[in-house]
Write an enzyme that holds these catalytic residues in place. Structure first.
Site, PDB file in Angstrom:
ATOM      1  N   VAL A  76       0.859  -1.179   0.000  1.00 37.69           N
ATOM      2  CA  VAL A  76       0.000   0.000   0.000  1.00 37.69           C
ATOM      3  C   VAL A  76       0.901   1.236   0.000  1.00 37.69           C
ATOM      4  O   VAL A  76       1.809   1.344   0.822  1.00 37.69           O
ATOM      5  CB  VAL A  76      -0.913  -0.017   1.252  1.00 37.69           C
ATOM      6  CG1 VAL A  76      -1.738   1.247   1.344  1.00 37.69           C
ATOM      7  CG2 VAL A  76      -1.815  -1.250   1.229  1.00 37.69           C
ATOM      8  N   CYS A  77       0.672   2.147  -0.920  1.00 35.01           N
ATOM      9  CA  CYS A  77       1.465   3.378  -1.032  1.00 35.01           C
ATOM     10  C   CYS A  77       1.323   4.210   0.239  1.00 35.01           C
ATOM     11  O   CYS A  77       0.206   4.556   0.643  1.00 35.01           O
ATOM     12  CB  CYS A  77       0.997   4.186  -2.236  1.00 35.01           C
ATOM     13  SG  CYS A  77       1.790   5.800  -2.383  1.00 35.01           S
TER      14      CYS A  77
END
Length: 129
Positions: A76-77
């Site tokens: 997940v960024c």
């Protein structure tokens, strides 16, 4: 073939379901998924507290199953996650938040993970929102 996936579609969008179906079908055919990188609205896939209606596919649980069965990295960024309130224990402490809500099997990292996945994979497949 080795694939990397970039998912920017929110879990309630058709492209998000297609991303999961693509990964599941590719793995069933013997291909490898190097990494799935969730950015933008796609970071919601990693939200432990997300509860879709009963008539919708629970994509977070489906991604977790693929991660468990095939040891796929679900990244997940970090920038998009913080903006949307998806945090792991480390970020919750750093930002003095009351709790973490990153789902098991997901990890938070930066865009370098996406760049690295592009180098390792034969193809990058994008599922925009």
């Amino acid at each position: 073939m080795r694939f990397a996936l970039l998912v920017t579609a929110a879990p309630d969008q058709e492209a998000a379901f297609l991303a999961w179906r693509f990964a599941d079908a590719a793995l069933a055919e013997g291909h490898e998924i190097v990494r799935v990188f969730f950015a933008g609205a796609g970071v919601a896939h990693g939200n432990l507290l997300s509860t879709p209606p009963r008539d919708e596919t629970p994509l977070t649980a489906r991604w977790q199953r693929l991660q468990e069965e095939h040891d796929i990295e679900l990244v997940v960024c970090v920038a998009a996650a913080l903006r949307r309130g998806v945090v792991d224990d480390l970020n919750a402490r750093s930002w003095e938040l009351p709790a973490a809500n990153l789902a098991v099997g997901f990890l938070i990292s930066g865009l370098g993970q996406l760049a690295e996945a592009q180098l390792e994979a034969d193809r990058l497949v994008t599922f925009p929102g």
